[in-house]
Design an enzyme around this catalytic site. Structure first.
Site, PDB file in Angstrom:
ATOM      1  N   THR A  52      34.436  34.109  41.227  1.00 47.00           N
ATOM      2  CA  THR A  52      35.629  34.253  40.387  1.00 47.00           C
ATOM      3  C   THR A  52      35.628  35.520  39.533  1.00 47.00           C
ATOM      4  O   THR A  52      36.667  35.880  38.980  1.00 47.00           O
ATOM      5  CB  THR A  52      35.761  33.054  39.423  1.00 47.00           C
ATOM      6  OG1 THR A  52      34.533  32.907  38.695  1.00 47.00           O
ATOM      7  CG2 THR A  52      36.056  31.781  40.179  1.00 47.00           C
ATOM      8  N   TYR A  53      34.505  36.186  39.388  1.00 48.32           N
ATOM      9  CA  TYR A  53      34.447  37.353  38.516  1.00 48.32           C
ATOM     10  C   TYR A  53      35.327  38.478  39.066  1.00 48.32           C
ATOM     11  O   TYR A  53      35.124  38.945  40.187  1.00 48.32           O
ATOM     12  CB  TYR A  53      33.019  37.856  38.366  1.00 48.32           C
ATOM     13  CG  TYR A  53      32.089  36.933  37.613  1.00 48.32           C
ATOM     14  CD1 TYR A  53      32.550  35.798  36.950  1.00 48.32           C
ATOM     15  CD2 TYR A  53      30.720  37.203  37.555  1.00 48.32           C
ATOM     16  CE1 TYR A  53      31.690  34.966  36.265  1.00 48.32           C
ATOM     17  CE2 TYR A  53      29.850  36.376  36.860  1.00 48.32           C
ATOM     18  CZ  TYR A  53      30.331  35.251  36.228  1.00 48.32           C
ATOM     19  OH  TYR A  53      29.476  34.422  35.549  1.00 48.32           O
ATOM     20  N   GLY A  54      36.302  38.872  38.265  1.00 46.16           N
ATOM     21  CA  GLY A  54      37.228  39.908  38.727  1.00 46.16           C
ATOM     22  C   GLY A  54      38.033  39.463  39.925  1.00 46.16           C
ATOM     23  O   GLY A  54      38.508  40.294  40.702  1.00 46.16           O
ATOM     24  N   ASP A  55      38.195  38.141  40.086  1.00 44.41           N
ATOM     25  CA  ASP A  55      38.886  37.599  41.276  1.00 44.41           C
ATOM     26  C   ASP A  55      38.267  38.132  42.561  1.00 44.41           C
ATOM     27  O   ASP A  55      38.970  38.437  43.534  1.00 44.41           O
ATOM     28  CB  ASP A  55      40.381  37.930  41.225  1.00 44.41           C
ATOM     29  CG  ASP A  55      41.098  37.272  40.065  1.00 44.41           C
ATOM     30  OD1 ASP A  55      40.704  36.150  39.690  1.00 44.41           O
ATOM     31  OD2 ASP A  55      42.023  37.877  39.504  1.00 44.41           O
ATOM     32  N   GLY A  56      36.937  38.234  42.571  1.00 46.21           N
ATOM     33  CA  GLY A  56      36.213  38.709  43.750  1.00 46.21           C
ATOM     34  C   GLY A  56      35.810  40.167  43.676  1.00 46.21           C
ATOM     35  O   GLY A  56      34.956  40.624  44.436  1.00 46.21           O
TER      36      GLY A  56
END
Length: 315
Positions: A52-56
């Site tokens: 989920t970090y940075g939406d991938g």
């Protein structure tokens, strides 16, 4: 940098981990590359990310550097699955389908055939624990993960999962639990840390600097370039800007002045050397900020300072 074993496993990692939560959002490719080089050159090995970090974008950035900027075998890549955002809402899904689909997507973004540590990002009351653990077993059996663990689980949830895995010979044991832990949040000392100690799990604290508040940057105002001033992270920092937190921050600052250290060095060294801790995960906006965390390698807090900080932070 010193290396520590992750719980009762053979996996060894640097006693500070590099966090990448803001990579792809507040940290661009140039800064991410500078941070990774700085970290590895200092002897760091553990790099922590999540689907989920940075939406991938965090995994994609890290993946673009593995094997090119740094040799893949020189870093311990940890990622997480089970959380997503849909329509701006946080969603937890740790079903076997969701976990393994997310792992495959993470491997694709990271450009590798395996991760060294794969963690379930949050507890999902809708999925039976045996199904979650079955997905972890599959990940290891198929070579997509070398070790597995949990993140953001309560003490009883951690104990249940770890005990389940130990109940039958041949099951893959849990290696680690990642939890928030700092002088501003010591809740895990009640149940999670004792469970981890008894069951042989390493502890990876996230936000060891109290979401940045323990650096002292918010003592008099909110810097324009800080997380608390951003739309994305203001709500993340706000819980630690109250009067109770301010008292702890002042104590950390006074200790730093007496030692001729920075507040960051005091707060980070306190967490790093707590019983049972394997490696705090530190994030930074720039390589220069990260350098401040790496400078704690040779520091040891005097016992009387540890005791004083224990008292003021509510132990």
């Amino acid at each position: 940098m010193q290396q520590r074993s992750v719980g009762a496993t053979g996996l060894r990692v640097s006693r500070l981990g590099l966090g990448t939560m803001t990579w792809g959002w507040d940290v661009d490719e140039h800064e991410a590359r500078a941070q990774l080089v700085e970290f590895v050159e200092a002897g760091g090995t553990l790099v922590d990310t999540a689907s989920t970090y940075g939406d991938g974008a965090s995994e994609e950035l890290l993946g673009s550097m593995l094997g090119t900027l740094v040799p893949r075998e020189e870093v311990v890549v940890a990622t997480k699955a089970g959380l997503s955002r849909r329509g701006g809402q946080r969603r937890v899904d740790t079903s076997r389908r969701a976990l393994l689909q997310t792992l495959d997507a993470s491997l694709d973004r990271l450009g590798t055939d395996h991760v060294d540590l794969w963690q379930v990002h949050a507890h999902d009351p809708a999925t039976p624990v045996e199904e979650v653990l079955g997905a972890l077993e599959t990940a290891v059996a198929t070579g997509r993960a070398r070790y597995v663990g949990l993140s953001n689980h309560a003490g009883w949830q951690t104990a249940e999962a770890a005990t389940w895995q130990r109940a039958v010979p041949g099951r893959v044991p849990l290696a680690a639990v990642q939890v928030e832990y700092s002088l501003l949040n010591r809740d895990v000392e009640d149940e999670v840390l004792p469970a981890a100690r008894e069951l042989g799990l390493g502890v990876l604290p996230w936000s060891p600097l109290g979401r940045g508040v323990l650096t002292g940057k918010y003592r008099t105002s909110t810097p324009a370039a800080s997380r608390a001033a951003s739309d994305r992270f203001a709500g993340f920092v706000r819980p630690y800007l109250d009067e109770s937190a301010a008292q702890v921050v002042e104590a950390v600052s006074r200790a730093a002045e007496g030692l001729e250290w920075s507040p960051l060095e005091v707060a980070l060294t306190w967490v790093r050397d707590r019983p049972g801790v394997t490696a705090p995960i530190v994030g930074a906006r720039s390589a220069s900020q990260l350098r401040s965390s790496l400078a704690t390698e040779d520091l040891v807090l005097p016992g009387e300072i540890m005791d004083a900080l224990d008292d003021v932070s509510g132990a």
